[in-house]
Design a protein around this motif. Sequence first.
Motif: not given
Length: 123
Positions: A25-37, A95-106
């Motif tokens: 259940d990785t996705v449900s336990r983390h703040s997630m992001g999509w990135f382009r390169q 995925a951000r570390p489990p402790s991070q409640l918020f998403g980010s674009l960084w």
Amino acid sequence: ELRESGGGSVEAGGSLRLSCVGDGDTVSRHSMGWFRQVRGKAREGVASVGLDGHERYLDSRRGRIAISRDRATDAVVRKMNSLKPEDTGTYYCAARPPSQLFGSLWPTSYTNWGQGTQVTVSS
């Protein structure tokens, strides 16, 4: 481990749906992001969703992109409409570390990355 799917080739004006799943259940336990390169350039954040449910979008993509969680499959989905050639690139979910409640674009705030999926938009 994160795994992206849904990339491919599409004509300008078309749409794509990218999906990212993780082990357990990785996705449900983390703040997630999509990135382009693209080759030779830095990875840029295009969308994120925090554990708090708040969504963030790259301004240049706002209105054409939507990020969401699929609870049934424990996936994070990125839908993009009205694709342009400049949307071409390799798209990664992270995925951000489990402790991070918020998403980010960084990108530097993410610790777990998928292998990426290629999106090519032709004019």
